[in-house]
Design a protein around this motif. Structure first.
Motif, PDB file in Angstrom:
ATOM      1  N   LEU A  46      -4.192   0.943   7.188  1.00 55.16           N
ATOM      2  CA  LEU A  46      -3.088   1.115   6.251  1.00 55.16           C
ATOM      3  C   LEU A  46      -3.543   0.737   4.847  1.00 55.16           C
ATOM      4  CD1 LEU A  46      -0.105   1.590   5.518  1.00 55.16           C
ATOM      5  CD2 LEU A  46       0.319  -0.786   6.128  1.00 55.16           C
ATOM      6  N   GLY A  47      -4.276  -0.352   4.735  1.00 55.98           N
ATOM      7  CA  GLY A  47      -4.767  -0.813   3.435  1.00 55.98           C
ATOM      8  C   GLY A  47      -5.630   0.221   2.741  1.00 55.98           C
ATOM      9  N   LYS A  48      -6.473   0.892   3.491  1.00 54.82           N
ATOM     10  CA  LYS A  48      -7.340   1.921   2.902  1.00 54.82           C
ATOM     11  C   LYS A  48      -6.515   3.097   2.384  1.00 54.82           C
ATOM     12  CE  LYS A  48     -11.190   0.613   5.858  1.00 54.82           C
ATOM     13  NZ  LYS A  48     -11.930   0.952   7.066  1.00 54.82           N
ATOM     14  N   ARG A  49      -5.499   3.509   3.165  1.00 55.49           N
ATOM     15  CA  ARG A  49      -4.637   4.618   2.735  1.00 55.49           C
ATOM     16  C   ARG A  49      -3.825   4.221   1.501  1.00 55.49           C
ATOM     17  NH1 ARG A  49      -1.715   5.819   8.112  1.00 55.49           N
ATOM     18  NH2 ARG A  49       0.036   5.953   6.697  1.00 55.49           N
ATOM     19  N   VAL A  50      -3.286   3.002   1.553  1.00 59.22           N
ATOM     20  CA  VAL A  50      -2.464   2.517   0.454  1.00 59.22           C
ATOM     21  C   VAL A  50      -3.298   2.385  -0.823  1.00 59.22           C
ATOM     22  CG1 VAL A  50      -1.198   0.492  -0.378  1.00 59.22           C
ATOM     23  CG2 VAL A  50      -0.734   1.390   1.904  1.00 59.22           C
ATOM     24  N   LYS A  51      -4.506   1.864  -0.716  1.00 60.65           N
ATOM     25  CA  LYS A  51      -5.370   1.669  -1.882  1.00 60.65           C
ATOM     26  C   LYS A  51      -5.629   2.992  -2.588  1.00 60.65           C
ATOM     27  CE  LYS A  51      -9.756  -0.353  -3.441  1.00 60.65           C
ATOM     28  NZ  LYS A  51      -9.790   0.461  -4.625  1.00 60.65           N
ATOM     29  N   ASP A  52      -5.918   4.022  -1.816  1.00 59.81           N
ATOM     30  CA  ASP A  52      -6.185   5.330  -2.411  1.00 59.81           C
ATOM     31  C   ASP A  52      -4.967   5.835  -3.187  1.00 59.81           C
ATOM     32  OD1 ASP A  52      -7.825   7.672  -2.848  1.00 59.81           O
ATOM     33  OD2 ASP A  52      -6.472   8.702  -1.449  1.00 59.81           O
ATOM     34  N   LEU A  53      -3.782   5.677  -2.604  1.00 60.84           N
ATOM     35  CA  LEU A  53      -2.565   6.124  -3.275  1.00 60.84           C
ATOM     36  C   LEU A  53      -2.296   5.303  -4.539  1.00 60.84           C
ATOM     37  CD1 LEU A  53      -0.323   6.567  -0.123  1.00 60.84           C
ATOM     38  CD2 LEU A  53      -1.147   8.397  -1.602  1.00 60.84           C
ATOM     39  N   LEU A  54      -2.357   3.974  -4.400  1.00 58.36           N
ATOM     40  CA  LEU A  54      -2.054   3.096  -5.532  1.00 58.36           C
ATOM     41  C   LEU A  54      -3.064   3.248  -6.659  1.00 58.36           C
ATOM     42  CD1 LEU A  54      -0.888  -0.162  -3.724  1.00 58.36           C
ATOM     43  CD2 LEU A  54       0.517   1.649  -4.704  1.00 58.36           C
ATOM     44  N   ASP A  55      -4.326   3.489  -6.298  1.00 57.32           N
ATOM     45  CA  ASP A  55      -5.355   3.691  -7.322  1.00 57.32           C
ATOM     46  C   ASP A  55      -5.039   4.896  -8.197  1.00 57.32           C
ATOM     47  OD1 ASP A  55      -6.801   1.484  -6.589  1.00 57.32           O
ATOM     48  OD2 ASP A  55      -8.375   2.594  -5.537  1.00 57.32           O
ATOM     49  N   ASN A  56      -4.259   5.821  -7.640  1.00 55.55           N
ATOM     50  CA  ASN A  56      -3.879   7.017  -8.381  1.00 55.55           C
ATOM     51  C   ASN A  56      -2.451   6.941  -8.927  1.00 55.55           C
ATOM     52  OD1 ASN A  56      -6.258   8.802  -8.163  1.00 55.55           O
ATOM     53  ND2 ASN A  56      -5.926   8.428  -5.981  1.00 55.55           N
ATOM     54  N   GLY A  57      -1.843   5.728  -8.822  1.00 58.42           N
ATOM     55  CA  GLY A  57      -0.500   5.532  -9.358  1.00 58.42           C
ATOM     56  C   GLY A  57       0.593   6.245  -8.585  1.00 58.42           C
ATOM     57  N   ILE A  58       0.342   6.501  -7.296  1.00 62.03           N
ATOM     58  CA  ILE A  58       1.292   7.235  -6.459  1.00 62.03           C
ATOM     59  C   ILE A  58       1.984   6.258  -5.508  1.00 62.03           C
ATOM     60  CG2 ILE A  58       1.512   9.025  -4.683  1.00 62.03           C
ATOM     61  CD1 ILE A  58      -1.053  10.283  -5.920  1.00 62.03           C
ATOM     62  N   LEU A  59       3.301   6.443  -5.313  1.00 63.83           N
ATOM     63  CA  LEU A  59       4.029   5.610  -4.364  1.00 63.83           C
ATOM     64  C   LEU A  59       3.573   5.904  -2.939  1.00 63.83           C
ATOM     65  CD1 LEU A  59       7.756   5.662  -5.543  1.00 63.83           C
ATOM     66  CD2 LEU A  59       6.131   3.791  -5.705  1.00 63.83           C
ATOM     67  N   VAL A  60       3.567   4.867  -2.126  1.00 60.74           N
ATOM     68  CA  VAL A  60       3.226   5.013  -0.712  1.00 60.74           C
ATOM     69  C   VAL A  60       4.376   5.769  -0.032  1.00 60.74           C
ATOM     70  CG1 VAL A  60       2.741   3.724   1.402  1.00 60.74           C
ATOM     71  CG2 VAL A  60       1.902   2.880  -0.799  1.00 60.74           C
ATOM     72  N   PRO A  61       4.082   6.702   0.887  1.00 59.02           N
ATOM     73  CA  PRO A  61       5.143   7.470   1.553  1.00 59.02           C
ATOM     74  C   PRO A  61       6.164   6.562   2.255  1.00 59.02           C
ATOM     75  CG  PRO A  61       2.991   8.381   2.082  1.00 59.02           C
ATOM     76  CD  PRO A  61       2.748   7.108   1.332  1.00 59.02           C
ATOM     77  N   ASP A  62       7.422   7.020   2.263  1.00 52.90           N
ATOM     78  CA  ASP A  62       8.511   6.246   2.854  1.00 52.90           C
ATOM     79  C   ASP A  62       8.210   5.798   4.276  1.00 52.90           C
ATOM     80  OD1 ASP A  62       9.931   6.592   0.535  1.00 52.90           O
ATOM     81  OD2 ASP A  62      11.337   8.060   1.355  1.00 52.90           O
ATOM     82  N   SER A  63       7.701   6.697   5.100  1.00 49.64           N
ATOM     83  CA  SER A  63       7.504   6.370   6.515  1.00 49.64           C
ATOM     84  C   SER A  63       6.556   5.184   6.694  1.00 49.64           C
ATOM     85  CB  SER A  63       6.988   7.582   7.287  1.00 49.64           C
ATOM     86  OG  SER A  63       5.752   8.014   6.726  1.00 49.64           O
ATOM     87  N   VAL A  64       5.491   5.140   5.913  1.00 53.29           N
ATOM     88  CA  VAL A  64       4.518   4.049   6.003  1.00 53.29           C
ATOM     89  C   VAL A  64       5.157   2.743   5.532  1.00 53.29           C
ATOM     90  CG1 VAL A  64       2.315   3.174   5.102  1.00 53.29           C
ATOM     91  CG2 VAL A  64       2.547   5.589   5.718  1.00 53.29           C
ATOM     92  N   THR A  65       5.841   2.815   4.415  1.00 50.96           N
ATOM     93  CA  THR A  65       6.470   1.626   3.845  1.00 50.96           C
ATOM     94  C   THR A  65       7.540   1.075   4.786  1.00 50.96           C
ATOM     95  OG1 THR A  65       6.074   2.524   1.643  1.00 50.96           O
ATOM     96  CG2 THR A  65       7.658   0.728   1.814  1.00 50.96           C
ATOM     97  N   ILE A  66       8.369   1.943   5.337  1.00 48.36           N
ATOM     98  CA  ILE A  66       9.454   1.522   6.223  1.00 48.36           C
ATOM     99  C   ILE A  66       8.903   0.877   7.488  1.00 48.36           C
ATOM    100  CG2 ILE A  66      11.332   2.377   7.695  1.00 48.36           C
ATOM    101  CD1 ILE A  66      11.785   4.487   5.353  1.00 48.36           C
ATOM    102  N   ASP A  67       7.904   1.482   8.100  1.00 45.69           N
ATOM    103  CA  ASP A  67       7.315   0.901   9.310  1.00 45.69           C
ATOM    104  C   ASP A  67       6.756  -0.495   9.037  1.00 45.69           C
ATOM    105  OD1 ASP A  67       7.946   3.175  10.718  1.00 45.69           O
ATOM    106  OD2 ASP A  67       5.909   3.996  10.726  1.00 45.69           O
ATOM    107  N   MET A  68       6.060  -0.635   7.924  1.00 45.20           N
ATOM    108  CA  MET A  68       5.469  -1.912   7.562  1.00 45.20           C
ATOM    109  C   MET A  68       6.563  -2.956   7.317  1.00 45.20           C
ATOM    110  SD  MET A  68       2.949  -2.705   4.366  1.00 45.20           S
ATOM    111  CE  MET A  68       4.240  -2.282   3.226  1.00 45.20           C
ATOM    112  N   LEU A  69       7.611  -2.552   6.633  1.00 46.71           N
ATOM    113  CA  LEU A  69       8.699  -3.463   6.322  1.00 46.71           C
ATOM    114  C   LEU A  69       9.434  -3.913   7.582  1.00 46.71           C
ATOM    115  CD1 LEU A  69      10.542  -4.211   3.532  1.00 46.71           C
ATOM    116  CD2 LEU A  69      12.105  -2.984   5.002  1.00 46.71           C
ATOM    117  N   GLU A  70       9.741  -2.979   8.465  1.00 43.30           N
ATOM    118  CA  GLU A  70      10.432  -3.331   9.708  1.00 43.30           C
ATOM    119  C   GLU A  70       9.600  -4.314  10.528  1.00 43.30           C
ATOM    120  OE1 GLU A  70      11.568   0.230  11.801  1.00 43.30           O
ATOM    121  OE2 GLU A  70      13.043   0.779  10.263  1.00 43.30           O
TER     122      GLU A  70
END
Length: 189
Positions: A46-70
């Motif tokens: 998850l960290g690798k996927r998130v890093k790539d998105l954040l490095d480009n200033g893009i929000l992490v997809p809802d499904s990933v964020t929601i699963d992590m939060l739950e």
């Protein structure tokens, strides 16, 4: 349970105020930003996927964020309440959070928006960067994050306003005064 959503653009003081609210109300703090940084540091998938998105200033997809939060909420079954910092950022995330909490016989009690103008945000983040060295405080990334907040995230607020849960608090001033205003909003719920 006292579940609170703390809203505000990058640099609004969410982290500072969250720490004070946690202490006063004995809440569990769940910051999606902190969770993302932890996963990135530990180099999880998850960290690798998130890093790539954040490095480009893009929000992490809802499904990933929601699963992590739950997953994080479920680690704290005896919590007196939770303060959600940096989540939800979209209406589908807000709806998913409401549905998840309802499945736990709970709900969001208050949504607090720290209102800070863009010039003040940039000043604060420039100061924070000197101290923290956070990579996401880079000027180009910062502009994307602030734009993301004002163009996308802020659209979640009407969802909570329609539920009568939104309180806007001036995020400029003395930290203690802002904190007292947040507490007043919580205590009237």
């Amino acid at each position: 349970m006292l579940n609170i959503v703390l809203f505000g653009p990058p640099g609004a003081g969410k982290g500072t105020q969250a720490a004070k609210l946690i202490e006063k109300y004995q809440l569990v703090h769940i910051s999606t930003g902190d969770l993302f940084r932890m996963h990135i540091k530990e180099q999880t998938e998850l960290g690798k996927r998130v890093k790539d998105l954040l490095d480009n200033g893009i929000l992490v997809p809802d499904s990933v964020t929601i699963d992590m939060l739950e997953e994080e909420v479920q680690k704290n079954p005896d919590a007196k309440g939770i303060i959600f910092d940096g989540f939800p950022r979209t209406v589908p995330q807000a709806e998913a959070l409401d549905a998840f909490l309802a499945s736990k016989n709970s709900d969001i009690k208050a949504v607090l928006q720290l209102d800070v103008d863009e010039a003040e945000l940039k000043r604060r983040i420039a100061e924070r960067k000197k101290v923290s060295g956070r990579a996401d405080d880079d000027e180009d990334k910062l502009v994307k994050r602030i734009d993301e907040y004002f163009n996308k995230t802020v659209h979640v607020l009407p969802y909570y306003k329609a539920q009568g849960k939104l309180t806007v608090v001036n995020g400029i001033g003395q930290i203690e005064d802002i904190f007292n205003n947040l507490c007043s909003a919580i205590d009237t719920e």
